[in-house]
Scaffold this active site. Structure first.
Site, PDB file in Angstrom:
ATOM      1  N   LYS A  22      57.990  48.829  40.244  1.00 56.11           N
ATOM      2  CA  LYS A  22      57.282  50.038  39.800  1.00 56.11           C
ATOM      3  C   LYS A  22      57.059  50.995  40.966  1.00 56.11           C
ATOM      4  O   LYS A  22      57.328  52.192  40.865  1.00 56.11           O
ATOM      5  CB  LYS A  22      55.927  49.638  39.197  1.00 56.11           C
ATOM      6  CG  LYS A  22      55.022  50.818  38.912  1.00 56.11           C
ATOM      7  CD  LYS A  22      53.696  50.386  38.331  1.00 56.11           C
ATOM      8  CE  LYS A  22      52.653  50.028  39.351  1.00 56.11           C
ATOM      9  NZ  LYS A  22      51.988  51.168  40.001  1.00 56.11           N
ATOM     10  N   ASN A  23      56.569  50.470  42.066  1.00 54.82           N
ATOM     11  CA  ASN A  23      56.215  51.365  43.174  1.00 54.82           C
ATOM     12  C   ASN A  23      57.441  51.932  43.885  1.00 54.82           C
ATOM     13  O   ASN A  23      57.322  52.856  44.686  1.00 54.82           O
ATOM     14  CB  ASN A  23      55.311  50.645  44.183  1.00 54.82           C
ATOM     15  CG  ASN A  23      53.906  50.453  43.625  1.00 54.82           C
ATOM     16  OD1 ASN A  23      53.584  50.973  42.560  1.00 54.82           O
ATOM     17  ND2 ASN A  23      53.084  49.705  44.337  1.00 54.82           N
ATOM     18  N   CYS A 116      39.682  56.379  40.997  1.00 54.60           N
ATOM     19  CA  CYS A 116      40.289  55.311  40.208  1.00 54.60           C
ATOM     20  C   CYS A 116      39.348  54.128  40.219  1.00 54.60           C
ATOM     21  O   CYS A 116      38.257  54.190  40.755  1.00 54.60           O
ATOM     22  CB  CYS A 116      41.665  54.955  40.723  1.00 54.60           C
ATOM     23  SG  CYS A 116      41.636  53.888  42.138  1.00 54.60           S
ATOM     24  N   ARG A 121      40.076  57.075  46.623  1.00 56.32           N
ATOM     25  CA  ARG A 121      41.513  57.207  46.905  1.00 56.32           C
ATOM     26  C   ARG A 121      41.921  58.661  47.177  1.00 56.32           C
ATOM     27  O   ARG A 121      42.528  59.341  46.342  1.00 56.32           O
ATOM     28  CB  ARG A 121      42.347  56.610  45.769  1.00 56.32           C
ATOM     29  CG  ARG A 121      42.107  55.123  45.633  1.00 56.32           C
ATOM     30  CD  ARG A 121      43.016  54.494  44.641  1.00 56.32           C
ATOM     31  NE  ARG A 121      44.362  54.295  45.140  1.00 56.32           N
ATOM     32  CZ  ARG A 121      45.367  53.874  44.378  1.00 56.32           C
ATOM     33  NH1 ARG A 121      45.175  53.638  43.114  1.00 56.32           N
ATOM     34  NH2 ARG A 121      46.562  53.690  44.883  1.00 56.32           N
ATOM     35  N   ASP A 305      47.984  44.598  46.838  1.00 59.92           N
ATOM     36  CA  ASP A 305      48.358  44.433  45.425  1.00 59.92           C
ATOM     37  C   ASP A 305      48.473  42.969  45.002  1.00 59.92           C
ATOM     38  O   ASP A 305      48.702  42.681  43.822  1.00 59.92           O
ATOM     39  CB  ASP A 305      49.680  45.159  45.134  1.00 59.92           C
ATOM     40  CG  ASP A 305      49.492  46.662  45.043  1.00 59.92           C
ATOM     41  OD1 ASP A 305      48.336  47.124  45.008  1.00 59.92           O
ATOM     42  OD2 ASP A 305      50.505  47.385  45.028  1.00 59.92           O
ATOM     43  N   ARG A 397      51.068  48.766  32.388  1.00 60.57           N
ATOM     44  CA  ARG A 397      51.475  49.809  33.340  1.00 60.57           C
ATOM     45  C   ARG A 397      52.427  49.247  34.396  1.00 60.57           C
ATOM     46  O   ARG A 397      53.237  49.986  34.946  1.00 60.57           O
ATOM     47  CB  ARG A 397      50.248  50.391  34.050  1.00 60.57           C
ATOM     48  CG  ARG A 397      49.335  51.170  33.122  1.00 60.57           C
ATOM     49  CD  ARG A 397      48.217  51.783  33.906  1.00 60.57           C
ATOM     50  NE  ARG A 397      48.750  52.494  35.054  1.00 60.57           N
ATOM     51  CZ  ARG A 397      48.035  52.919  36.091  1.00 60.57           C
ATOM     52  NH1 ARG A 397      46.750  52.715  36.113  1.00 60.57           N
ATOM     53  NH2 ARG A 397      48.596  53.574  37.070  1.00 60.57           N
TER      54      ARG A 397
HETATM   55  C1  UD1 Z   1      50.410  52.595  47.017  1.00 61.21           C
HETATM   56  C2  UD1 Z   1      50.752  51.740  45.834  1.00 61.21           C
HETATM   57  C3  UD1 Z   1      49.585  50.810  45.487  1.00 61.21           C
HETATM   58  C4  UD1 Z   1      49.168  50.012  46.716  1.00 61.21           C
HETATM   59  C5  UD1 Z   1      48.920  50.923  47.906  1.00 61.21           C
HETATM   60  C6  UD1 Z   1      48.656  50.172  49.193  1.00 61.21           C
HETATM   61  C7  UD1 Z   1      52.241  53.146  44.537  1.00 61.21           C
HETATM   62  C8  UD1 Z   1      52.458  53.957  43.305  1.00 61.21           C
HETATM   63  N1  UD1 Z   1      51.033  52.613  44.687  1.00 61.21           N
HETATM   64  O1  UD1 Z   1      49.293  53.407  46.648  1.00 61.21           O
HETATM   65  O2  UD1 Z   1      50.044  49.930  44.455  1.00 61.21           O
HETATM   66  O3  UD1 Z   1      47.981  49.306  46.421  1.00 61.21           O
HETATM   67  O4  UD1 Z   1      50.073  51.762  48.124  1.00 61.21           O
HETATM   68  O5  UD1 Z   1      49.726  49.354  49.499  1.00 61.21           O
HETATM   69  O6  UD1 Z   1      53.141  52.918  45.319  1.00 61.21           O
HETATM   70  N2  UD1 Z   1      44.569  57.317  52.206  1.00 61.21           N
HETATM   71  C9  UD1 Z   1      43.890  58.361  52.765  1.00 61.21           C
HETATM   72  N3  UD1 Z   1      44.357  59.635  52.523  1.00 61.21           N
HETATM   73  C10 UD1 Z   1      45.458  59.884  51.786  1.00 61.21           C
HETATM   74  C11 UD1 Z   1      46.154  58.794  51.232  1.00 61.21           C
HETATM   75  C12 UD1 Z   1      45.687  57.509  51.461  1.00 61.21           C
HETATM   76  O7  UD1 Z   1      42.882  58.201  53.444  1.00 61.21           O
HETATM   77  O8  UD1 Z   1      45.822  61.040  51.612  1.00 61.21           O
HETATM   78  C13 UD1 Z   1      44.085  55.929  52.425  1.00 61.21           C
HETATM   79  C14 UD1 Z   1      43.676  55.221  51.133  1.00 61.21           C
HETATM   80  O9  UD1 Z   1      42.369  55.503  50.775  1.00 61.21           O
HETATM   81  C15 UD1 Z   1      43.887  53.772  51.526  1.00 61.21           C
HETATM   82  C16 UD1 Z   1      45.056  53.813  52.488  1.00 61.21           C
HETATM   83  O10 UD1 Z   1      45.172  55.165  52.905  1.00 61.21           O
HETATM   84  O11 UD1 Z   1      42.764  53.273  52.202  1.00 61.21           O
HETATM   85  C17 UD1 Z   1      46.363  53.376  51.906  1.00 61.21           C
HETATM   86  O12 UD1 Z   1      46.612  54.073  50.685  1.00 61.21           O
HETATM   87  P1  UD1 Z   1      48.083  54.456  50.236  1.00 61.21           P
HETATM   88  O13 UD1 Z   1      49.049  53.628  51.027  1.00 61.21           O
HETATM   89  O14 UD1 Z   1      48.235  55.927  50.284  1.00 61.21           O
HETATM   90  O15 UD1 Z   1      48.123  53.989  48.722  1.00 61.21           O
HETATM   91  P2  UD1 Z   1      48.925  54.661  47.536  1.00 61.21           P
HETATM   92  O16 UD1 Z   1      50.185  55.281  48.047  1.00 61.21           O
HETATM   93  O17 UD1 Z   1      48.015  55.504  46.712  1.00 61.21           O
END
Ligand code: UD1
Length: 418
Positions: A22-23, A116, A121, A305, A397
């Protein structure tokens, strides 16, 4: 709504084909917006999130057709740049359209995703990086309204903290930016690497793939993507955790064992025997799990995850386990539900102490997010008696027909409406 009714305990035995990740597929779908023509993605899992992303692309004017596990996205007449709140609020990964829209059309209007089930997030890194690439961004009634004058321009940007989503989004944007973009502290999750490789095969120029520092030399255009989605390491890990809890012997087919190293190592500590043979992983478990200490980290560390599923295993361990989530500090909605099944888990900030119980007892529980739901279903397979897992739309999902596949392994599980 649907729920699962699981009657346990039953061991899991047999073979299971692991689906596409999925990711990995979601950013690939967004990357279709970087070129005119027909993108073809193979091994696409038929998940609610994938169908949902198809709706977003269609709202933007692309045409999507999924037959079996092949997805075709035709962007020949794609000219919309508006991703509406009604769609984006349902799936955070919708933010992936921001980079491609800004890069290809020079403009975008994308709703800000909301919070979420586990915290706020933020998307600040996505926005800061787009601005560093020269996009002008404003916030208007909950929408990110972006424009560029003369396209995006190469830049240097450091992700802090490391972010899967921001790395993928900015990578897509930088591919069509003019000049060189240097990205530091990039996520090295296989799903990001897979995206970069697919982009390169379509004509993008990216160096440092699979490392924390990527250098992108912008090109004027790329060809539509042709790509086969990698196996879902989290789905494979979930079934592996199921065997660790319920005992038995299951062979997962079509997997990449390299992507599962950290998970495999924890499961071996728990007491599973794990045998890798090319794209097959066989997991065997007899007896009670051993207690472990797990800390989630960005790849190649132990994935957040998989935290809920391993916690469910530890709930039955002989001893006390400790689990810390350093990525999402409050991703623990499954704790109170596992405790309803007789687990003894105590939370202190981002650290959970899991006092292993000899058995779990079936009860009605509520799924609160995708991986939490998976943990509850596994717990139901291993628990004594009947467990009702309510609100299974979360699990749909990210897992294709999980109840049918678990039943094929011997679980007593059925879906019912309520
Ligand atoms: C993706 C995965 C999710 C997984 C996560 C961490 C997808 C669709 N989802 O989510 O399943 O749990 O990676 O491996 O691929 N952060 C910030 N600012 C930002 C973005 C992120 O501070 O703009 C922080 C988040 O709060 C978190 C960390 O960075 O603490 C990692 O998040 P991130 O790797 O971005 O997760 P997702 O890409 O949303």
């Amino acid at each position: 709504m649907d729920r699962f009714v699981v009657t346990g305990p039953t061991p899991l035995e047999g073979e299971i084909a692991v689906g596409g990740a999925k990711n990995a597929v979601l950013p690939l779908m967004a990357a279709a917006l970087l070129a005119r023509g027909e993108t073809v993605i193979e091994n696409v899992p038929d998940l609610v999130d994938v169908r949902f992303f198809m709706t977003i692309l269609e709202e933007l004017g692309a045409r999507c057709v999924m037959v079996k596990n092949q997805l075709k996205i035709d962007t020949t007449n794609q000219d919309g740049c508006n991703a509406s709140y009604d769609l984006v609020r349902k799936m955070r990964a919708s933010i992936y359209v921001l980079g491609p829209l800004l890069a290809f059309h020079g403009k975008a209007r994308v709703s800000l995703p909301g919070g979420c089930a586990w915290g706020p997030r933020p998307v600040n890194l996505h926005l800061d990086a787009m601005q560093a690439l020269g996009a002008k961004l404003d916030l208007d009634e909950g929408y990110i309204v972006g424009s560029t004058s003369g396209g995006l321009k190469g830049t240097r940007f450091r992700f802090e903290p490391v972010s899967v989503g921001a790395t993928a989004n900015v990578l897509m944007a930088a591919v069509l930016a003019s000049g060189v973009t240097e990205l530091e502290n990039c996520a090295v999750e296989p799903e990001v690497t897979g995206l970069a490789e697919a982009l390169v095969r379509s004509g993008a120029k990216i160096e440092g793939i699979g490392t924390a520092n990527m250098r992108i030399d912008g090109v004027d255009e790329i060809a539509p993507l042709r790509h086969r989605v990698m196996a879902d390491r989290i789905e494979a890990g979930t079934f592996m955790a199921g065997v660790a809890m319920a005992t038995g012997r299951v062979t997962m087919t079509g997997v990449n064992a390299e992507h599962l190293r950290s998970v495999t190592s924890v499961l071996q500590d728990i007491g599973c025997e794990v045998v890798v043979d090319q794209d097959l992983i066989t997991v065997e478990m007899t007896g009670r799990p051993r207690a472990v200490e797990v800390v989630t980290r960005p790849y190649p560390g132990f994935p957040t995850d998989m935290q809920a599923q391993i916690m469910a295993v530890c709930a039955l361990a002989d001893g006390t386990s400790f689990m810390t989530d350093t990525i999402y500090h409050d991703r623990f909605t499954h704790v109170s539900e596992l405790n309803r099944l007789g687990a003894d888990i105590r939370l202190d900030g981002s650290k959970a102490t899991v006092f292993g119980a000899e058995k779990l007892q079936g009860a009605p529980v509520m799924a609160t997010d995708l991986r939490a739901s998976a943990a509850l279903v596994l717990a139901g397979v291993a628990a004594q008696g009947v467990t009702q897992v309510n609100r299974v739309y979360h699990i749909d999902r990210g897992y294709e027909k999980i109840e049918i596949r678990l039943a094929a392994l011997g679980a007593n599980i059925r879906r019912e409406k309520y």
